[in-house]
Scaffold this motif. Sequence first.
Motif, PDB file in Angstrom:
ATOM      1  N   ILE A   7       0.869  -1.178   0.000  1.00 36.86           N
ATOM      2  CA  ILE A   7       0.000   0.000   0.000  1.00 36.86           C
ATOM      3  C   ILE A   7       0.907   1.229   0.000  1.00 36.86           C
ATOM      4  N   GLY A   8       0.864   1.985  -1.093  1.00 36.37           N
ATOM      5  CA  GLY A   8       1.781   3.122  -1.248  1.00 36.37           C
ATOM      6  C   GLY A   8       2.937   2.677  -2.126  1.00 36.37           C
ATOM      7  N   PHE A   9       3.080   3.371  -3.267  1.00 37.25           N
ATOM      8  CA  PHE A   9       4.123   2.928  -4.209  1.00 37.25           C
ATOM      9  C   PHE A   9       5.070   4.089  -4.517  1.00 37.25           C
ATOM     10  N   PHE A  12      10.373   4.420  -1.811  1.00 31.67           N
ATOM     11  CA  PHE A  12      10.868   3.292  -1.019  1.00 31.67           C
ATOM     12  C   PHE A  12      10.225   1.978  -1.469  1.00 31.67           C
ATOM     13  N   SER A  13       8.917   2.002  -1.736  1.00 32.19           N
ATOM     14  CA  SER A  13       8.238   0.776  -2.184  1.00 32.19           C
ATOM     15  C   SER A  13       8.815   0.294  -3.513  1.00 32.19           C
ATOM     16  N   GLN A  14       9.039   1.242  -4.426  1.00 30.89           N
ATOM     17  CA  GLN A  14       9.574   0.834  -5.739  1.00 30.89           C
ATOM     18  C   GLN A  14      10.971   0.236  -5.584  1.00 30.89           C
ATOM     19  N   LEU A  60       2.245  -1.819   4.665  1.00 33.06           N
ATOM     20  CA  LEU A  60       1.904  -0.388   4.641  1.00 33.06           C
ATOM     21  C   LEU A  60       3.185   0.400   4.379  1.00 33.06           C
ATOM     22  N   SER A  61       3.214   1.116   3.261  1.00 32.48           N
ATOM     23  CA  SER A  61       4.441   1.837   2.908  1.00 32.48           C
ATOM     24  C   SER A  61       4.115   3.220   2.347  1.00 32.48           C
ATOM     25  N   THR A  62       3.170   3.884   3.012  1.00 31.39           N
ATOM     26  CA  THR A  62       2.857   5.265   2.616  1.00 31.39           C
ATOM     27  C   THR A  62       3.580   6.194   3.589  1.00 31.39           C
ATOM     28  N   ALA A  88       7.635   1.982   8.334  1.00 29.93           N
ATOM     29  CA  ALA A  88       7.829   3.401   8.653  1.00 29.93           C
ATOM     30  C   ALA A  88       9.115   3.661   9.441  1.00 29.93           C
ATOM     31  N   SER A  89       9.634   4.861   9.254  1.00 24.70           N
ATOM     32  CA  SER A  89      10.931   5.221   9.855  1.00 24.70           C
ATOM     33  C   SER A  89      10.838   5.575  11.338  1.00 24.70           C
ATOM     34  N   VAL A  90       9.643   5.665  11.877  1.00 24.52           N
ATOM     35  CA  VAL A  90       9.466   5.735  13.330  1.00 24.52           C
ATOM     36  C   VAL A  90       8.572   4.552  13.693  1.00 24.52           C
ATOM     37  N   LEU A 114      16.769  -0.149   7.722  1.00 21.72           N
ATOM     38  CA  LEU A 114      17.634   1.019   7.937  1.00 21.72           C
ATOM     39  C   LEU A 114      18.479   1.297   6.686  1.00 21.72           C
ATOM     40  N   PHE A 115      17.777   1.367   5.556  1.00 19.05           N
ATOM     41  CA  PHE A 115      18.428   1.670   4.282  1.00 19.05           C
ATOM     42  C   PHE A 115      17.334   2.145   3.341  1.00 19.05           C
ATOM     43  N   GLY A 116      17.727   2.722   2.241  1.00 23.45           N
ATOM     44  CA  GLY A 116      16.739   3.235   1.301  1.00 23.45           C
ATOM     45  C   GLY A 116      17.272   3.176  -0.113  1.00 23.45           C
ATOM     46  N   PRO A 117      16.554   3.828  -1.037  1.00 22.22           N
ATOM     47  CA  PRO A 117      16.938   3.733  -2.443  1.00 22.22           C
ATOM     48  C   PRO A 117      18.382   4.175  -2.701  1.00 22.22           C
ATOM     49  N   GLN A 118      18.864   5.129  -1.943  1.00 21.24           N
ATOM     50  CA  GLN A 118      20.214   5.629  -2.171  1.00 21.24           C
ATOM     51  C   GLN A 118      21.250   4.734  -1.484  1.00 21.24           C
ATOM     52  N   ASP A 208      15.346  12.256  -0.061  1.00 21.77           N
ATOM     53  CA  ASP A 208      14.239  11.979   0.861  1.00 21.77           C
ATOM     54  C   ASP A 208      13.128  13.016   0.688  1.00 21.77           C
ATOM     55  N   SER A 209      11.888  12.546   0.759  1.00 22.76           N
ATOM     56  CA  SER A 209      10.765  13.485   0.612  1.00 22.76           C
ATOM     57  C   SER A 209      10.637  14.346   1.872  1.00 22.76           C
ATOM     58  N   ASP A 210       9.938  15.478   1.714  1.00 21.48           N
ATOM     59  CA  ASP A 210       9.685  16.337   2.881  1.00 21.48           C
ATOM     60  C   ASP A 210       8.842  15.591   3.915  1.00 21.48           C
ATOM     61  N   ASP A 211       7.892  14.776   3.427  1.00 21.96           N
ATOM     62  CA  ASP A 211       7.043  13.992   4.345  1.00 21.96           C
ATOM     63  C   ASP A 211       7.899  13.082   5.216  1.00 21.96           C
ATOM     64  N   LEU A 212       8.896  12.457   4.598  1.00 17.10           N
ATOM     65  CA  LEU A 212       9.756  11.539   5.351  1.00 17.10           C
ATOM     66  C   LEU A 212      10.567  12.314   6.384  1.00 17.10           C
ATOM     67  N   PHE A 213      11.126  13.441   5.957  1.00 18.88           N
ATOM     68  CA  PHE A 213      11.909  14.269   6.892  1.00 18.88           C
ATOM     69  C   PHE A 213      11.036  14.715   8.077  1.00 18.88           C
TER      70      PHE A 213
HETATM   71  P1  NAP Z   1       7.120   9.088   1.674  1.00 22.87           P
HETATM   72  O1  NAP Z   1       7.078  10.489   1.205  1.00 22.87           O
HETATM   73  O2  NAP Z   1       7.300   8.845   3.119  1.00 22.87           O
HETATM   74  O3  NAP Z   1       5.812   8.311   1.165  1.00 22.87           O
HETATM   75  C1  NAP Z   1       5.362   8.414  -0.168  1.00 22.87           C
HETATM   76  C2  NAP Z   1       4.127   7.596  -0.361  1.00 22.87           C
HETATM   77  O4  NAP Z   1       3.080   8.008   0.549  1.00 22.87           O
HETATM   78  C3  NAP Z   1       3.553   7.750  -1.762  1.00 22.87           C
HETATM   79  O5  NAP Z   1       3.033   6.497  -2.120  1.00 22.87           O
HETATM   80  C4  NAP Z   1       2.444   8.788  -1.550  1.00 22.87           C
HETATM   81  O6  NAP Z   1       1.434   8.752  -2.542  1.00 22.87           O
HETATM   82  C5  NAP Z   1       1.896   8.308  -0.235  1.00 22.87           C
HETATM   83  N1  NAP Z   1       1.073   9.328   0.427  1.00 22.87           N
HETATM   84  C6  NAP Z   1       1.504  10.477   0.993  1.00 22.87           C
HETATM   85  N2  NAP Z   1       0.452  11.179   1.491  1.00 22.87           N
HETATM   86  C7  NAP Z   1      -0.661  10.440   1.207  1.00 22.87           C
HETATM   87  C8  NAP Z   1      -2.041  10.598   1.447  1.00 22.87           C
HETATM   88  N3  NAP Z   1      -2.523  11.661   2.108  1.00 22.87           N
HETATM   89  N4  NAP Z   1      -2.894   9.660   0.985  1.00 22.87           N
HETATM   90  C9  NAP Z   1      -2.418   8.567   0.350  1.00 22.87           C
HETATM   91  N5  NAP Z   1      -1.110   8.329   0.096  1.00 22.87           N
HETATM   92  C10 NAP Z   1      -0.263   9.260   0.527  1.00 22.87           C
HETATM   93  O7  NAP Z   1       8.296   8.383   0.823  1.00 22.87           O
HETATM   94  P2  NAP Z   1       8.961   6.932   0.814  1.00 22.87           P
HETATM   95  O8  NAP Z   1      10.421   7.199   0.874  1.00 22.87           O
HETATM   96  O9  NAP Z   1       8.430   6.144  -0.343  1.00 22.87           O
HETATM   97  O10 NAP Z   1       8.534   6.246   2.194  1.00 22.87           O
HETATM   98  C11 NAP Z   1       7.469   5.330   2.312  1.00 22.87           C
HETATM   99  C12 NAP Z   1       7.555   4.681   3.694  1.00 22.87           C
HETATM  100  O11 NAP Z   1       8.817   4.001   3.814  1.00 22.87           O
HETATM  101  C13 NAP Z   1       7.506   5.702   4.841  1.00 22.87           C
HETATM  102  O12 NAP Z   1       6.760   5.159   5.897  1.00 22.87           O
HETATM  103  C14 NAP Z   1       8.975   5.832   5.257  1.00 22.87           C
HETATM  104  O13 NAP Z   1       9.127   6.207   6.622  1.00 22.87           O
HETATM  105  C15 NAP Z   1       9.491   4.415   4.999  1.00 22.87           C
HETATM  106  N6  NAP Z   1      10.933   4.276   4.736  1.00 22.87           N
HETATM  107  C16 NAP Z   1      11.540   5.055   3.802  1.00 22.87           C
HETATM  108  C17 NAP Z   1      12.917   4.925   3.579  1.00 22.87           C
HETATM  109  C18 NAP Z   1      13.642   5.765   2.554  1.00 22.87           C
HETATM  110  O14 NAP Z   1      14.879   5.777   2.539  1.00 22.87           O
HETATM  111  N7  NAP Z   1      12.979   6.457   1.665  1.00 22.87           N
HETATM  112  C19 NAP Z   1      13.647   3.964   4.298  1.00 22.87           C
HETATM  113  C20 NAP Z   1      12.975   3.166   5.224  1.00 22.87           C
HETATM  114  C21 NAP Z   1      11.628   3.319   5.443  1.00 22.87           C
HETATM  115  P3  NAP Z   1       1.549   9.713  -3.823  1.00 22.87           P
HETATM  116  O15 NAP Z   1       2.548   9.036  -4.732  1.00 22.87           O
HETATM  117  O16 NAP Z   1       0.176   9.749  -4.387  1.00 22.87           O
HETATM  118  O17 NAP Z   1       2.034  11.065  -3.333  1.00 22.87           O
END
Ligand code: NAP
Length: 246
Positions: A7-9, A12-14, A60-62, A88-90, A114-118, A208-213
């Motif tokens: 859920i959420g693509f 990080f999901s990709q 769940l990966s939104t 999720a990161s928390v 504890l890793f990500g796309p980069q 990293d997205s602003d949402d993640l930060f």
């Molecule tokens: P993110 O900015 O945390 O999440 C992006 C995803 O959330 C997108 O699928 C986005 O959909 C969705 N989303 C945001 N607001 C939404 C809303 N109101 N309704 C529905 N969907 C919403 O970026 P991410 O890096 O892919 O992270 C996803 C999860 O993985 C997070 O929980 C994060 O903490 C965790 N994580 C990330 C990393 C990393 O390095 N990036 C590492 C470990 C864990 P849209 O595409 O439609 O905007």
Amino acid sequence: MNSIAIIGFGPFSQFFTPYITQNFSDVSVWNRSDKSAEAAKLGVKYVSLDEALSKDVIILSTSISFFEELLKNNAKKINPKAIVFDVASVKMKPVELMLKYLPQTCEIVATHPLFGPQSGKDGIEGKNMVICPIRTSKQICIIDFLANKLKLNVMVRTPEEHDKQMAYVQALTHFVARGIAGIKIPYTDQKTIAFEKLIDVRNLLAGDSDDLFLAIQNDNPFAKSVRLEFLNKLNDLNHDLNLENN
Ligand code: NAP
């Protein structure tokens, strides 16, 4: 065979989808905005939210800001026999929400890779993965999959233990990286190793997205005090330097 839904693509999901599809054949994804092209590219089915929530395994990966709305509005549609993971990161906040809204019969495994796309672009073998087995009978086989199939270094923690350490590991590190990214550092060829490492940290976290930060800073209850301690120390250092220079 288990059906899996992500859920959420987002980024990080990709990034982690190929690790799932290498090991499972029935993988579906759902995303708020249309990501069917990205799903097709990675060889997974793009389905409705209702269909995704009916699968055996739900990941769940939104962004964390969407967790409550998602769980609250869809609790009745979630497969009551599902095993639900988050990435999720928390950990304290998502676990609290999953316990509050998911059917009692769902299994819950909170995780934080504890890793990500980069940082994982050259592979994930040996990387750290925290898991909080909140309500599950499958802890042993989940750890076996992560440790022996994906070759991750699995760390079993409580959500509180995770967040306390992440206040330093992520909140502080990402705070410094954003600060460095916010000032203009001119190009230089007169590099030291310490300077290069500082720039590496900035670059590593730039995607990293602003949402993640915001989640790393605001949804970790221990992050604020670490940030304040750091800022106070910087102020003290600057103050001492000014005294010395007067
Ligand atoms: P993110 O900015 O945390 O999440 C992006 C995803 O959330 C997108 O699928 C986005 O959909 C969705 N989303 C945001 N607001 C939404 C809303 N109101 N309704 C529905 N969907 C919403 O970026 P991410 O890096 O892919 O992270 C996803 C999860 O993985 C997070 O929980 C994060 O903490 C965790 N994580 C990330 C990393 C990393 O390095 N990036 C590492 C470990 C864990 P849209 O595409 O439609 O905007």
